[in-house]
Design a protein around this motif. Structure first.
Motif, mmCIF file in Angstrom:
data_model
loop_
_atom_site.group_PDB
_atom_site.id
_atom_site.type_symbol
_atom_site.label_atom_id
_atom_site.label_comp_id
_atom_site.label_asym_id
_atom_site.label_seq_id
_atom_site.Cartn_x
_atom_site.Cartn_y
_atom_site.Cartn_z
ATOM 1 N N HIS A 50 -6.922 -3.254 0.116
ATOM 2 C CA HIS A 50 -7.191 -3.203 1.551
ATOM 3 C C HIS A 50 -5.940 -3.548 2.355
ATOM 4 N N VAL A 54 -4.101 -0.974 4.898
ATOM 5 C CA VAL A 54 -3.903 -1.290 6.321
ATOM 6 C C VAL A 54 -2.432 -1.119 6.698
ATOM 7 N N GLU A 55 -1.538 -1.592 5.838
ATOM 8 C CA GLU A 55 -0.101 -1.422 6.084
ATOM 9 C C GLU A 55 0.256 0.067 6.145
ATOM 10 N N ALA A 57 -1.733 2.536 6.870
ATOM 11 C CA ALA A 57 -2.335 3.107 8.076
ATOM 12 C C ALA A 57 -1.448 2.854 9.294
ATOM 13 N N ASP A 103 -8.811 6.648 6.746
ATOM 14 C CA ASP A 103 -10.056 6.033 7.228
ATOM 15 C C ASP A 103 -11.097 5.941 6.115
ATOM 16 N N LEU A 106 -10.070 3.110 3.772
ATOM 17 C CA LEU A 106 -10.322 1.797 4.386
ATOM 18 C C LEU A 106 -11.813 1.479 4.416
#
Length: 155
Positions: A50, A54-55, A57, A103, A106
């Protein structure tokens, strides 16, 4: 009438190189997180994936801003090399596809049952990484075709 420069702004090129290296680093972090053993502490594995996603993204959002923004690469390419409009269109379309994959990853990695479905997370993540690799290659080709300049970005 002023002639159109066939060489992009030096700051833009340096920004592209720097960002290209950052995006590659976040791709490497996601690849490492996905490849780590999930058998022991799956919740910890999912958390690592995760964080890496996130990084990635964030770096991808920055990539879209640098390329599609009002002063971005694609606008400059279309001004100096309109013949490359098809390539720009393909790359822009890929941005939407990649955002969707990010997306999905995630969402999946944040799901409460992710600890029992590491293979699905890995499938999503590796498909995303594959698309990103090809997208980066096409982006480098675009810059080279427009300016005969290799943006590189790997150290």
């Amino acid at each position: 009438m002023e002639p159109i420069s066939m060489t992009p702004d030096a700051d833009l090129l340096e920004g592209l190189r720097r960002h290209r290296a950052e995006l590659r680093e976040s791709m490497g972090a996601l690849e490492a997180a996905l490849a780590a053993p999930a058998a022991g502490d799956r919740a910890r594995w999912a958390q690592r994936v995760h964080v890496a996603a996130v990084e990635l993204a964030g770096d991808f959002r920055e990539h879209v801003d640098i390329t599609e923004g009002p002063d971005g690469l694609y606008r400059e390419v279309l001004t100096t090399s309109p013949r490359l409009s098809g390539a720009v269109s393909i790359l822009t379309h890929e941005h939407a596809l990649i955002r969707g994959q990010v997306d999905s990853l995630l969402t999946r990695v944040a799901a409460s049952d992710v600890s029992t479905d590491a293979d699905k997370v890995r499938d999503l993540g590796t498909a995303l990484l594959g698309r990103l690799v090809r997208h980066r290659q096409r982006g480098a080709d675009l810059v080279f075709e427009a300016y005969e300049f290799d943006i590189g970005g790997e150290t």
